[in-house]
Write a protein that holds these residues in place. Structure first.
Motif, PDB file in Angstrom:
ATOM      1  N   GLU B 247      48.549  36.524  34.613  1.00  0.00           N
ATOM      2  CA  GLU B 247      47.422  37.377  34.229  1.00  0.00           C
ATOM      3  C   GLU B 247      47.118  38.386  35.334  1.00  0.00           C
ATOM      4  OE1 GLU B 247      45.940  37.157  31.256  1.00  0.00           O
ATOM      5  OE2 GLU B 247      46.891  35.272  30.620  1.00  0.00           O
ATOM      6  N   GLU B 248      47.814  38.286  36.451  1.00  0.00           N
ATOM      7  CA  GLU B 248      47.445  39.048  37.648  1.00  0.00           C
ATOM      8  C   GLU B 248      48.080  40.441  37.664  1.00  0.00           C
ATOM      9  OE1 GLU B 248      49.195  37.470  41.271  1.00  0.00           O
ATOM     10  OE2 GLU B 248      51.156  37.290  40.330  1.00  0.00           O
ATOM     11  N   VAL B 249      47.402  41.385  38.357  1.00  0.00           N
ATOM     12  CA  VAL B 249      48.081  42.569  38.861  1.00  0.00           C
ATOM     13  C   VAL B 249      47.938  42.497  40.379  1.00  0.00           C
ATOM     14  CG1 VAL B 249      47.538  43.896  36.780  1.00  0.00           C
ATOM     15  CG2 VAL B 249      46.091  44.124  38.806  1.00  0.00           C
ATOM     16  N   ILE B 315      47.745  40.984  47.597  1.00  0.00           N
ATOM     17  CA  ILE B 315      46.404  40.868  47.033  1.00  0.00           C
ATOM     18  C   ILE B 315      46.548  40.985  45.519  1.00  0.00           C
ATOM     19  CG2 ILE B 315      45.260  41.823  49.080  1.00  0.00           C
ATOM     20  CD1 ILE B 315      44.870  44.410  47.516  1.00  0.00           C
ATOM     21  N   ALA B 316      45.898  40.098  44.802  1.00  0.00           N
ATOM     22  CA  ALA B 316      46.061  40.050  43.352  1.00  0.00           C
ATOM     23  C   ALA B 316      44.705  39.987  42.663  1.00  0.00           C
ATOM     24  CB  ALA B 316      46.895  38.832  42.961  1.00  0.00           C
ATOM     25  N   LEU B 317      44.575  40.764  41.593  1.00  0.00           N
ATOM     26  CA  LEU B 317      43.339  40.776  40.813  1.00  0.00           C
ATOM     27  C   LEU B 317      43.567  40.118  39.462  1.00  0.00           C
ATOM     28  CD1 LEU B 317      42.343  44.470  41.651  1.00  0.00           C
ATOM     29  CD2 LEU B 317      41.431  42.363  42.693  1.00  0.00           C
ATOM     30  N   ASP B 337      46.496  28.186  38.742  1.00  0.00           N
ATOM     31  CA  ASP B 337      45.260  28.556  39.413  1.00  0.00           C
ATOM     32  C   ASP B 337      45.289  30.012  39.881  1.00  0.00           C
ATOM     33  OD1 ASP B 337      44.047  26.098  38.966  1.00  0.00           O
ATOM     34  OD2 ASP B 337      45.002  25.198  40.719  1.00  0.00           O
ATOM     35  N   GLU B 338      46.463  30.498  40.275  1.00  0.00           N
ATOM     36  CA  GLU B 338      46.509  31.892  40.742  1.00  0.00           C
ATOM     37  C   GLU B 338      46.338  32.861  39.574  1.00  0.00           C
ATOM     38  OE1 GLU B 338      49.854  33.949  42.203  1.00  0.00           O
ATOM     39  OE2 GLU B 338      51.279  33.029  40.846  1.00  0.00           O
ATOM     40  N   ASN B 339      46.573  32.389  38.363  1.00  0.00           N
ATOM     41  CA  ASN B 339      46.385  33.262  37.220  1.00  0.00           C
ATOM     42  C   ASN B 339      45.047  33.034  36.545  1.00  0.00           C
ATOM     43  OD1 ASN B 339      48.686  35.067  36.983  1.00  0.00           O
ATOM     44  ND2 ASN B 339      49.838  33.149  36.993  1.00  0.00           N
ATOM     45  N   SER B 342      41.329  35.873  40.985  1.00  0.00           N
ATOM     46  CA  SER B 342      41.829  36.809  41.981  1.00  0.00           C
ATOM     47  C   SER B 342      42.215  36.031  43.230  1.00  0.00           C
ATOM     48  CB  SER B 342      40.747  37.840  42.308  1.00  0.00           C
ATOM     49  OG  SER B 342      40.559  38.684  41.192  1.00  0.00           O
ATOM     50  N   HIS B 343      43.274  36.495  43.905  1.00  0.00           N
ATOM     51  CA  HIS B 343      43.730  35.735  45.066  1.00  0.00           C
ATOM     52  C   HIS B 343      44.358  36.640  46.110  1.00  0.00           C
ATOM     53  CE1 HIS B 343      47.045  35.677  42.080  1.00  0.00           C
ATOM     54  NE2 HIS B 343      47.841  35.840  43.119  1.00  0.00           N
ATOM     55  N   LEU B 344      44.572  36.044  47.271  1.00  0.00           N
ATOM     56  CA  LEU B 344      45.298  36.671  48.367  1.00  0.00           C
ATOM     57  C   LEU B 344      46.458  35.731  48.693  1.00  0.00           C
ATOM     58  CD1 LEU B 344      42.192  37.402  50.650  1.00  0.00           C
ATOM     59  CD2 LEU B 344      43.221  38.940  48.942  1.00  0.00           C
TER      60      LEU B 344
HETATM   61 ZN   LIG Z   1      49.990  36.393  42.978  1.00  0.00          ZN
END
Ligand SMILES: [Zn+2]
Ligand SMILES: [Zn+2]
Ligand SMILES: [Zn+2]
Ligand SMILES: [Zn+2]
Lengths: 410, 410
Positions: B247-249, B315-317, B337-339, B342-344
């Motif tokens: 789901e991230e960009v 960096i991911a939103l 969890d990362e999806n 938002s994560h670093l």
């Molecule tokens: Zn990521």
């Protein structure tokens, strides 16, 4: 009970099978269903001081899917990085344990040509690795684990769970795991086999003569042949048991010295295909004619692998009165069936069956009569009706086996 | 139902995940419990024209036994033949599929030093292989499969069978496998993500500013940074989906341009150990201070892996309103969890997040601000209270996310 026997079986594999040494790497080839045993083996190996335990898992369904669906060319290729890895480990002194649980019918609907291609590709890629093991440069061992397909093949009238339980019972009995102290039992067993081996080595028969239903065969033995059986000794001096179970004593025939005809007494499972009811006619060491009631094409492919696949590389004597034989079961599994009956092997000879053979070049070995090939396939010729005589260098004929059992003055 | 969804999941992995091409080799890393799915994937891959499908199985109990019982020195070694094999396959153009089913508590009683040593040894040995994949020189994909331990961790109140069934349900939902045509659904999803990616790439923000509970962080973005998300394109032009679900960009931060403090919002599972309730304080890109309520030692080892482990590589939103996030579950599994947030990421940056980065040398990448490390570890900072702003080159501050969700004028 299963849990306790699995522990004992794992310990037997680690201490008697490969006899792991401190700081050594153990490489295990294992089918997925053997996971509960493999975990115990890994733990035991580390406890005995192993440095690394690597497991190469295999799944018979994935194997089948490859044979069924992969393009033809894929079957002629073997991943070199895998072969090189195995070779590197061997050169580094690793011990190799194979857990053997073949499904005899796995590839029965696959074109034998595809199976032969894959066997040949593996044979070429793994040649150095296999040569090292056959010369006992590394400790190695083969043990068995039931799989649903194998158990159902041995006990077709039982349901799957019962068949597996029954097969475990048989395995624990013939591997002496059901005894109080399997390690001690194996030391005794190895000593018993050593006595026969010593007697035959002393005799240095010039040839053996086999007689039985459909069999009338003379096999010449090379100068300086060595009988072996039970424990082997690696070139760096560690005793190990290549096969668990084992009941055979075996040596090397002269590759040009077999004449006559021989008929198998148990089915041969070659790469997932069964060959049965077959006869081989030998002239000066080479199969010049053959018949088969089942798996004729598979047998033809086996014989056509290379020049050495038509010659003998091993002769082995197994008493008809042995724990495996007395189970009266057909295992469709060479590890068991070869220890239930006297057998011969087509293909590569063990260099260790010749004085100083492990240190000879391929040319020296050939000059001394040792056969070479990409394959080594045992097939059973023993029964309660087999007689074997030894002929000494001065021409005296002496009984070795009568009605399938030892006839030695021991 | 499970059977039918497994078929669809296998097809998604093969066609959308790695997008296997005719004649290509597929290498699958798989834990033993994923066997039923792996078999379907192998069959599907051959049907789509794969030449070879190799499976490298792993067993978490064997992994645990190694960490528990192997001698210290063994943990500092990684089998080079295995790493070389992986590299050879990568150079030969293979596709790589990993089936991910970690047990978050597997190594909780193991000394973090031993785990760090093994992670580092693997990082060094697999460096070339991992670099190739992170630069999208090969198609690769990560999918998940429930294991008993993982399912029980996510659903502690259910029994094992129920927990596994429930976890499958969630996986099928968030991967769109439960939809009539998952392949079509993924094409749509990839297009939706592409729109956001295109918008952010056009903007070329100089920096992002994160605000939330415990978080006040400014992250500078390098010249020519590239946002990516959904499908990726390999250097030889094949579209693939590295993560299923996704789901991230995401893009690359400048390795020297992060300042402020950030607090995680979900636990991080690092090599079998959980780190949680932690804050990182950055100065000019580097972590200069840190705290952790759980797993402080593990976090310390992670940060001390090498110079780059203290700097950001990604960096991911991710919108707070996403299928995974809305499940309201903690998966203890980075892929999920990362999806969900938002994560670093600490550690190595994806060269593909920089214009022409896949063709730059390590020195060129560093000069442009790309971080390098043996590790790449995502940690979650997203929540319903996170606001993210972009600051353009001329200093204008624009909202990107409000209360965890997209605030873009799309
Ligand atoms: Zn990521
Ligand atoms: Zn034999
Ligand atoms: Zn043999
Ligand atoms: Zn990441």
């Amino acid at each position: 009970m299963l849990e306790k026997n699995l522990e004992k079986y794992a310990e037997l594999a680690v201490r008697v099978g490969v006899n792991i040494q401190k700081g050594q790497t153990l490489f295990i080839q294992a089918p997925l269903p053997s996971a509960p045993l493999v975990r115990k083996i890994a733990k035991k190996a580390y406890e005995e001081g192993a440095k690394h335990v690597y497991v190469e898992w295999s799944d018979e369904e994935i194997t089948y899917i490859k044979f069924k669906h992969a393009p033809e060319e894929a079957l002629h290729e073997y991943p070199m990085w895998l072969a090189q890895g195995r070779e590197e480990l061997a050169k580094g002194g690793a011990a190799f344990l194979s857990i053997y649980a073949p499904n005899p019918d796995l590839l029965k609907d696959i074109d034998p040509k595809r199976v032969a291609a894959a066997n040949k590709a593996a044979g070429v890629a793994l040649q150095n690795y296999r040569s090292r093991l056959m010369a006992d440069h590394n400790c190695w061992s083969l043990i068995a684990v039931p799989t649903p397909a194998w158990a159902k093949k041995v006990f077709p009238d039982l349901n799957e769970d019962e068949a597996i339980e029954k097969l475990w019972d048989v395995i624990f009995r013939v591997t002496r795991v059901d005894q109080d102290d399997p390690i001690a039992a194996w030391h005794e067993h190895n000593q018993r086999l050593a006595k026969i081996v010593d007697y035959l080595n002393e005799k240095q028969y010039a040839k053996l003569i086999y007689n039985g239903p459909g069999t009338d065969l003379t096999v010449e033995l090379p100068e300086g042949h060595i009988w072996a059986g039970g424990a082997a000794k690696s070139t760096n001096g560690v005793f190990f048991n290549p096969n668990i179970p084992t009941e055979e004593v075996f040596t090397m025939p002269h590759k040009d010295g077999t004449n006559g005809v021989v008929r198998n007494t148990k089915p041969l499972n070659y790469g997932g295909n069964v060959i049965d009811g077959f006869t081989l006619t030998f002239k000066d060491g080479k199969v010049v004619d053959f018949t088969a009631e089942v798996g004729y094409e598979t047998l033809k492919h086996l014989l056509d692998t290379d020049e050495g696949a038509r010659r003998l590389g091993e002769i082995a004597l197994v008493p008809h009165r042995s724990p495996i034989s007395e189970s009266n079961l057909v295992f469709y599994n060479t590890l068991f069936d070869e220890n239930a009956a006297s057998h011969l092997a087509l293909g590569k000879a063990y260099p260790t069956n010749l004085e100083n053979g492990a240190n000879m070049s391929a040319d020296e070995l050939a000059a001394r009569g040792a056969n070479d090939s990409l394959v080594h396939e045992d097939f059973m010729i023993g029964s309660g009706e087999l007689n074997v005589d030894g002929v000494t260098k001065d021409g005296t004929r002496e009984p070795i086996m009568r009605n399938g059992n030892w006839a030695l003055p021991l």
